[in-house]
Scaffold this motif. Structure first.
Motif: not given
Ligand SMILES: [Zn+2]
Lengths: 106, 499
Positions: B32-37, B63-66, B300-302
């Motif tokens: 998946t992409k860096m910040f979405c599914a 949302q960050v891709n772990g 938007d990101l921690v």
């Protein structure tokens, strides 16, 4: 704390240029004043910021919020292109159509 | 065509010290992409892999891709980098249709990985290339320019955008300025990117295929007059689609800048594009200066704060550097230095290793891949790995030869049949009845018949002229349709004549 330098209409003209927004001379002066008020308001944070308070860029005191690498469905094409100002289609392929990129005032 | 004045390369390196810097973008092979599914699958219909996040619709949240963070840390560790204890994403603001958000989420002053180095083998000499940083970011969409004759952006009437690639995770790896390479600068640039590619490939985190864009390289080049220590003004060359073009572009920029400086001119800091067709660089559109990107921390990101336990656990997964692995394999396989270098240059190390693992002797495995199969790959314009034959099949062909069931000539026929999709080597040998004749009575009968048919030749051999045996071997092989082992036939002829 030191006071931020007042925003000039030259500063606003530069920002407007970077943001590709056309502003009249009157608007440049108007926004220099209005944006200056915003900057002053934000600068009040500096009064509360002591050396023992870590600067923050997020409202939540969290780190490492990660998502699993699992695919979820993307948007239906019809929904995607319902938002597009212009579209070009060729068989199963559909693109966003955008005006010429070069040639605008640099 | 190029209209640039060029100074002879020898004159450039006599008067100037080149300084190179390389920026490499590696596309991570996450699902998946860096910040979405959204899926990152290559080749899907345009804009079929987009969502509110990667289109930057109001109200959407990334949302960050772990997995992407983990792969980025592993790349950093393999490059000998320190891993930040705490770092953030930043917004890089720019207006261009390849990003719907009007900013790219990247990292600015807090890269995830920093201060590393890569040992690069340049024709047997080890050169250390210092790494400034490796940071995470998202890729941009792809554009097609319509209305210009060449498909280039210049003269286009309009452009078509496909945002499937927008948001795919990238790691950008930036070297520090590399000094002191002199005339070797073009080769060092090329060898560095090749080494980086091998390191990342060994980690299994990216396809690192330059021709498909999963590894992209920009080369910074400047010249310093001999005896000075002030860095010259640099240019950044983009659109380098192969290792060869990196080497050629660095050389070209050295000669172009050398001519300008030698004539007392000044180098303009600019982005240039490599034109593969004519082998020259040309100035691109003028780009916003770095400070114009107005980077600021992504609200938007921690932050990302990899624990030391996590980093150490990932460090344990880092394979030995490809250079060390090659040295160990060379030792193990008993290859000469040039043999191993050729195998590595042909990207055949893993293929040869798998063929050996499937039972072939090292030299036999090397020979198949580096001669017969290389010739077929070159003829088809393919890489060795793209050939429709597995290392196991190659090992099986060699096994059939070792068993005496195939000779070299028939083995080549079997290889062609495997490539044509006719099955495994054993299936092909059985189906086509290609196995050499092992039945000694059938061989003996053919030998006897040909001795009887060539009494004069037989007489000469009996008289000690053993080189004449070739005539009889040829005759026996012909009678058996080539399906015999020449060495066995020879032995049998000599034994029969002596007996
Ligand atoms: Zn998406």
């Amino acid at each position: 704390m030191e006071c931020p330098v007042a925003l000039t209409s030259t500063d606003v003209a530069r920002l407007a240029d970077l943001a590709r927004i056309d502003l009249t001379v009157k608007e440049l002066e108007q926004f220099a004043g209005e944006l200056g008020v915003v900057l002053d308001a934000v600068a009040q944070v500096s009064a509360a910021a002591r050396p023992d308070i870590v600067p923050t860029s997020h409202a939540l005191n969290l780190t490492n919020v990660f998502r699993d690498d699992v695919v979820r469905p993307s948007m239906p094409l019809a929904d995607v292109f319902a938002m597009a100002p212009a579209v070009e289609q060729d068989g199963d392929s559909t693109w966003f159509r955008v005006p010429r990129i070069l040639g605008e005032a640099a | 065509m190029s209209r640039d004045e060029l100074l002879e390369f020898d004159e450039v390196v006599a008067a100037f010290d080149p300084v190179i810097g390389l920026e490499v973008h590696v596309e991570l092979a996450t699902l998946t992409k860096m910040f979405c599914a959204c899926s990152t699958r290559f080749g899907a219909a345009p804009n079929s892999q987009v969502c509110p996040v990667c289109l930057g619709l109001p109200g959407s949240l990334p949302q960050v891709n772990g997995q992407a963070v983990e792969s980025s840390i592993r790349i950093g560790l393999a490059l000998g980098c320190s891993i930040a204890t705490w770092c953030r994403f930043s917004r890089k603001n720019y207006f261009y249709p390849d990003m719907t958000k009007n900013y790219q989420v990247s990292q600015y002053d807090e890269p995830l990985c920093y201060d590393g180095s890569v040992e690069v083998d340049v024709d047997g000499e080890l050169i250390t290339v210092p790494i400034e940083r490796a940071h995470m970011e998202e890729d941009a969409g792809k554009s097609v320019h319509v209305g210009s004759l060449t498909g280039r952006i210049e003269g286009a009437e309009y452009s078509l955008m496909d945002y499937n690639r927008g948001g795919v995770p990238l790691v950008e790896i930036v070297t520090k300025p590399v000094l002191g390479t002199g005339a070797g600068a073009p080769a060092v640039a090329r060898a560095y990117v090749a080494t980086l590619r091998d390191i990342v490939r060994a980690l299994g985190v990216s396809d690192v295929r330059m021709e498909q864009g999963s590894l992209r390289c920009d080369a910074n080049v400047s010249l310093m007059a001999k005896g000075t220590t002030t860095l010259g003004t640099r240019t950044e060359t983009k659109n380098l689609n192969s290792l060869k073009s990196i080497e050629k572009a660095v050389r070209y920029e050295m000669c172009r800048q050398g001519a300008i400086l030698a004539a007392g001119g000044r180098i303009k800091q600019e982005t240039r594009h490599w034109h593969e067709d004519g082998s020259y660089t040309a100035a691109g559109r003028s780009k916003e200066e770095a400070e114009d990107y107005r980077y600021f921390p992504e609200p938007d990101l921690v932050p990302v704060a990899p624990s030391r336990e996590w980093v150490e656990a990932l460090r344990a997964t880092i394979p030995a550097p490809p250079r060390e692995r090659l040295a160990a394999l060379r030792e193990q396989w008993g290859f000469a230095e040039p043999e191993m270098r050729d195998v590595a240059a042909a990207d055949a190390v893993d293929l040869v290793a798998a063929t050996i693992a499937a039972g072939a002797a090292p030299q036999a495995a090397r020979k198949w891949w580096m001669s017969e199969l290389m010739r077929r790959a070159n003829a088809a314009g393919l890489g060795l790995a793209d050939l429709a034959i597995t290392p196991a099949a190659v090992a099986q062909v060699q096994g059939l030869i070792d068993e005496g069931r195939l000779n070299d000539k028939v083995a080549r026929e079997v290889i062609d049949a495997v490539l044509a999709g006719e099955g495994t080597p054993r299936e092909i040998v059985d189906a086509r009845g290609l196995a050499v004749i092992l039945d000694t009575s059938a061989l003996q009968a053919a030998v006897d018949a040909q001795i009887a048919g060539h009494p004069d030749v037989a007489e000469r051999i009996r008289a000690g002229k053993t080189q004449a045996v070739g005539v009889l071997i040829g005759a026996v092989m012909k009678q058996l349709g080539g399906q015999a082992d020449a060495a066995s036939v020879r032995a049998l002829i000599l034994a029969t004549l002596e007996g």
